[in-house]
Design a protein around this motif. Structure first.
Motif, PDB file in Angstrom:
ATOM      1  N   LEU A   1       0.833  -1.199   0.000  1.00 31.47           N
ATOM      2  CA  LEU A   1       0.000   0.000   0.000  1.00 31.47           C
ATOM      3  C   LEU A   1       0.875   1.260   0.000  1.00 31.47           C
ATOM      4  O   LEU A   1       0.594   2.230  -0.711  1.00 31.47           O
ATOM      5  CB  LEU A   1      -0.913   0.004   1.227  1.00 31.47           C
ATOM      6  N   TYR A   2       1.957   1.216   0.781  1.00 35.28           N
ATOM      7  CA  TYR A   2       2.888   2.350   0.828  1.00 35.28           C
ATOM      8  C   TYR A   2       3.502   2.604  -0.554  1.00 35.28           C
ATOM      9  O   TYR A   2       3.642   3.759  -0.985  1.00 35.28           O
ATOM     10  CB  TYR A   2       3.991   2.079   1.847  1.00 35.28           C
ATOM     11  N   LEU A   3       3.844   1.536  -1.244  1.00 35.18           N
ATOM     12  CA  LEU A   3       4.436   1.668  -2.569  1.00 35.18           C
ATOM     13  C   LEU A   3       3.524   2.472  -3.491  1.00 35.18           C
ATOM     14  O   LEU A   3       3.976   3.408  -4.175  1.00 35.18           O
ATOM     15  CB  LEU A   3       4.703   0.284  -3.165  1.00 35.18           C
ATOM     16  N   HIS A   4       2.240   2.132  -3.504  1.00 29.98           N
ATOM     17  CA  HIS A   4       1.310   2.783  -4.429  1.00 29.98           C
ATOM     18  C   HIS A   4       0.853   4.157  -3.950  1.00 29.98           C
ATOM     19  O   HIS A   4       0.577   5.033  -4.768  1.00 29.98           O
ATOM     20  CB  HIS A   4       0.106   1.874  -4.682  1.00 29.98           C
ATOM     21  N   SER A   5       0.800   4.365  -2.663  1.00 25.65           N
ATOM     22  CA  SER A   5       0.309   5.655  -2.160  1.00 25.65           C
ATOM     23  C   SER A   5       1.405   6.708  -2.040  1.00 25.65           C
ATOM     24  O   SER A   5       1.140   7.906  -2.189  1.00 25.65           O
ATOM     25  CB  SER A   5      -0.360   5.469  -0.795  1.00 25.65           C
ATOM     26  N   LYS A   6       2.628   6.271  -1.808  1.00 25.43           N
ATOM     27  CA  LYS A   6       3.719   7.233  -1.572  1.00 25.43           C
ATOM     28  C   LYS A   6       4.813   7.160  -2.638  1.00 25.43           C
ATOM     29  O   LYS A   6       5.123   8.138  -3.305  1.00 25.43           O
ATOM     30  CB  LYS A   6       4.343   6.970  -0.192  1.00 25.43           C
ATOM     31  N   TRP A   7       5.420   5.977  -2.768  1.00 24.25           N
ATOM     32  CA  TRP A   7       6.596   5.837  -3.631  1.00 24.25           C
ATOM     33  C   TRP A   7       6.289   6.188  -5.085  1.00 24.25           C
ATOM     34  O   TRP A   7       6.960   7.017  -5.703  1.00 24.25           O
ATOM     35  CB  TRP A   7       7.139   4.411  -3.536  1.00 24.25           C
ATOM     36  N   LEU A   8       5.270   5.558  -5.658  1.00 26.38           N
ATOM     37  CA  LEU A   8       4.969   5.749  -7.075  1.00 26.38           C
ATOM     38  C   LEU A   8       4.452   7.148  -7.379  1.00 26.38           C
ATOM     39  O   LEU A   8       4.514   7.598  -8.529  1.00 26.38           O
ATOM     40  CB  LEU A   8       3.961   4.698  -7.544  1.00 26.38           C
ATOM     41  N   ALA A   9       3.968   7.841  -6.355  1.00 24.69           N
ATOM     42  CA  ALA A   9       3.520   9.221  -6.557  1.00 24.69           C
ATOM     43  C   ALA A   9       4.710  10.171  -6.713  1.00 24.69           C
ATOM     44  O   ALA A   9       4.592  11.236  -7.314  1.00 24.69           O
ATOM     45  CB  ALA A   9       2.657   9.669  -5.378  1.00 24.69           C
ATOM     46  N   HIS A  10       5.855   9.770  -6.166  1.00 22.04           N
ATOM     47  CA  HIS A  10       7.038  10.636  -6.228  1.00 22.04           C
ATOM     48  C   HIS A  10       8.011  10.196  -7.316  1.00 22.04           C
ATOM     49  O   HIS A  10       8.525  11.030  -8.064  1.00 22.04           O
ATOM     50  CB  HIS A  10       7.755  10.621  -4.873  1.00 22.04           C
ATOM     51  N   PHE A  11       8.244   8.892  -7.390  1.00 18.89           N
ATOM     52  CA  PHE A  11       9.163   8.356  -8.398  1.00 18.89           C
ATOM     53  C   PHE A  11       8.345   8.019  -9.643  1.00 18.89           C
ATOM     54  O   PHE A  11       7.716   6.963  -9.708  1.00 18.89           O
ATOM     55  CB  PHE A  11       9.879   7.116  -7.872  1.00 18.89           C
ATOM     56  N   LYS A  12       8.352   8.909 -10.619  1.00 21.02           N
ATOM     57  CA  LYS A  12       7.451   8.761 -11.771  1.00 21.02           C
ATOM     58  C   LYS A  12       8.174   8.274 -13.027  1.00 21.02           C
ATOM     59  O   LYS A  12       7.690   7.405 -13.724  1.00 21.02           O
ATOM     60  CB  LYS A  12       6.752  10.089 -12.043  1.00 21.02           C
ATOM     61  N   GLU A  13       9.326   8.848 -13.310  1.00 24.49           N
ATOM     62  CA  GLU A  13      10.059   8.471 -14.513  1.00 24.49           C
ATOM     63  C   GLU A  13      11.018   7.318 -14.218  1.00 24.49           C
ATOM     64  O   GLU A  13      11.368   7.067 -13.064  1.00 24.49           O
ATOM     65  CB  GLU A  13      10.845   9.674 -15.058  1.00 24.49           C
ATOM     66  N   ARG A  14      11.448   6.654 -15.262  1.00 24.86           N
ATOM     67  CA  ARG A  14      12.371   5.529 -15.111  1.00 24.86           C
ATOM     68  C   ARG A  14      13.661   5.952 -14.393  1.00 24.86           C
ATOM     69  O   ARG A  14      14.159   5.253 -13.507  1.00 24.86           O
ATOM     70  CB  ARG A  14      12.706   4.948 -16.492  1.00 24.86           C
ATOM     71  N   ASP A  15      14.197   7.119 -14.762  1.00 28.51           N
ATOM     72  CA  ASP A  15      15.423   7.611 -14.118  1.00 28.51           C
ATOM     73  C   ASP A  15      15.181   7.917 -12.637  1.00 28.51           C
ATOM     74  O   ASP A  15      16.089   7.763 -11.812  1.00 28.51           O
ATOM     75  CB  ASP A  15      15.939   8.857 -14.836  1.00 28.51           C
ATOM     76  N   ASP A  16      13.959   8.380 -12.305  1.00 27.00           N
ATOM     77  CA  ASP A  16      13.623   8.637 -10.904  1.00 27.00           C
ATOM     78  C   ASP A  16      13.699   7.342 -10.093  1.00 27.00           C
ATOM     79  O   ASP A  16      14.254   7.307  -8.987  1.00 27.00           O
ATOM     80  CB  ASP A  16      12.205   9.215 -10.785  1.00 27.00           C
ATOM     81  N   HIS A  17      13.108   6.293 -10.638  1.00 29.80           N
ATOM     82  CA  HIS A  17      13.138   4.995  -9.956  1.00 29.80           C
ATOM     83  C   HIS A  17      14.577   4.515  -9.783  1.00 29.80           C
ATOM     84  O   HIS A  17      14.941   3.988  -8.734  1.00 29.80           O
ATOM     85  CB  HIS A  17      12.333   3.959 -10.753  1.00 29.80           C
ATOM     86  N   ASP A  18      15.374   4.697 -10.820  1.00 27.91           N
ATOM     87  CA  ASP A  18      16.763   4.245 -10.759  1.00 27.91           C
ATOM     88  C   ASP A  18      17.523   4.995  -9.670  1.00 27.91           C
ATOM     89  O   ASP A  18      18.292   4.389  -8.912  1.00 27.91           O
ATOM     90  CB  ASP A  18      17.436   4.457 -12.117  1.00 27.91           C
ATOM     91  N   ARG A  19      17.305   6.299  -9.572  1.00 26.25           N
ATOM     92  CA  ARG A  19      17.964   7.083  -8.524  1.00 26.25           C
ATOM     93  C   ARG A  19      17.458   6.656  -7.146  1.00 26.25           C
ATOM     94  O   ARG A  19      18.238   6.554  -6.188  1.00 26.25           O
ATOM     95  CB  ARG A  19      17.707   8.582  -8.768  1.00 26.25           C
ATOM     96  N   GLY A  20      16.155   6.375  -7.025  1.00 27.71           N
ATOM     97  CA  GLY A  20      15.609   5.913  -5.758  1.00 27.71           C
ATOM     98  C   GLY A  20      16.218   4.577  -5.331  1.00 27.71           C
ATOM     99  O   GLY A  20      16.536   4.381  -4.157  1.00 27.71           O
ATOM    100  N   LEU A  21      16.404   3.682  -6.299  1.00 26.41           N
ATOM    101  CA  LEU A  21      17.014   2.390  -5.992  1.00 26.41           C
ATOM    102  C   LEU A  21      18.482   2.546  -5.605  1.00 26.41           C
ATOM    103  O   LEU A  21      18.995   1.792  -4.773  1.00 26.41           O
ATOM    104  CB  LEU A  21      16.871   1.441  -7.182  1.00 26.41           C
TER     105      LEU A  21
END
Length: 329
Positions: free
Chosen positions: A233-253
């Motif tokens: 639930l946290y992933l969909h309510s918080k994480w995915l709302a902030h990390f939107k682009e592929r590069d964003d996800h990569d930086r988050g990881l």
């Protein structure tokens, strides 16, 4: 970095090879610069182009003040062309456009330079088109291909280039440089683990997006530590709302990898090496009690696998869903 003298400090071997070629007039028709992000590939290509066009060059060193140097710095020189991915890849049409441009006489001389950023991201058709270009080189045309993943470059293209390996930068030296330039010690420690580019480091550390990204990474670790049943639930309510682009996800990881590594460092008493957590952070102690060293090794491997999937163009949301499901087991 606008001079070979400055580049010598970070890439002495590559600088020596290229400056010797310039001074002896033995310029290769194509170079492949391979090295990690932030190792100076673009800066080397830029200074190389200036050296080839500079009106007042001293030895190999461009003056940086003549009209040609200034236009190359601003990206407006008519005979210096940069190609980079449009979206995820470099297309055949981009290479064909370059070939068309190069079929014309130079605006002011017959010297031409083209730089291909992320050369490993060329489509198969684009790579084959470029290969034909390399097979019939003009004496006054110089190609500079830049890559972090030389294994993805066609062997036939590599064979037609002078390959120059760029060494990884020393993170300790880079951290000291960041502190000298005015960055806080803790921020400098984290930035030196994420990038080797000075401008990029200061831009990222002052970005509100990055500040929030770091908070979300720590919140994810807290969820995995104390409240695993709600992590999806946290992933969909918080994480995915902030990390939107592929590069964003990569930086988050990237940040997540460093944070988990901090917990591992806490286990073995190497707190001075931590980058994301502060030594007295209560979450750090909780996480170390929740996750054994063996478990942390597994979590780190899961994150590395997720980064690999992102680079293979797997849908980011799917990558993150699979990751958190693995991590909560």
């Amino acid at each position: 970095m606008n001079t070979w003298s400055e580049l010598t400090e970070i890439q002495p071997m590559a600088t020596q090879i290229l400056t010797n070629s310039i001074e002896k007039g033995r310029i290769s028709h194509a170079y492949l610069l391979q090295g990690e992000r932030g190792t100076g590939k673009e800066q080397i290509a830029l200074v190389m182009a200036k050296s080839l066009f500079c009106e007042n060059r001293q030895g190999a060193e461009p003056c940086n003040t003549c009209t040609n140097c200034k236009r190359i710095t601003s990206g407006n020189h008519p005979d210096v062309h940069w190609i980079e991915p449009e979206g995820l890849s470099i297309s055949k049409e981009q290479v064909q456009h370059l070939q068309k441009e190069f079929s014309y006489s130079g605006m002011e001389s017959n010297q031409k330079v083209y730089v291909v950023k992320h050369a490993d991201r060329m489509t198969v058709n684009a790579a084959n088109s470029l290969l034909k270009f390399l097979e019939e080189p003009s004496k006054q045309t110089t190609a500079m291909m830049l890559t972090e993943n030389s294994g993805a470059i066609l062997a036939t293209i590599r064979s037609r280039c002078q390959v120059i390996d760029l060494k990884p930068l020393n993170p300790i030296q880079f951290r000291k440089q960041l502190v000298t330039e005015g960055m806080r010690e803790q921020d400098a420690t984290l930035m030196s683990a994420l990038t080797n580019n000075l401008d990029d480091a200061f831009q990222v550390v002052q970005d509100e997006w990055f500040v929030e990204a770091r908070k979300l990474v720590l919140q994810l670790i807290e969820m995995l530590t104390t409240n695993q049943e709600n992590v999806y639930l946290y992933l969909h309510s918080k994480w995915l709302a902030h990390f939107k682009e592929r590069d964003d996800h990569d930086r988050g990881l990237d940040i997540l990898l460093l944070a988990l590594r901090d917990v591992l460092y806490y286990h073995i008493g190497n707190e001075d090496a931590m980058t994301v957590f502060k030594p007295a952070d209560a979450l750090l102690e909780k996480s170390s009690m929740k996750f054994s060293q063996h478990h942390l090794s597994k979590l780190l491997d899961y994150v590395i696998q997720a980064k690999r999937k992102l680079s293979q163009n797997v849908q980011p949301t799917l990558v993150m869903e699979q990751l958190v499901l693995k991590m909560k087991r």
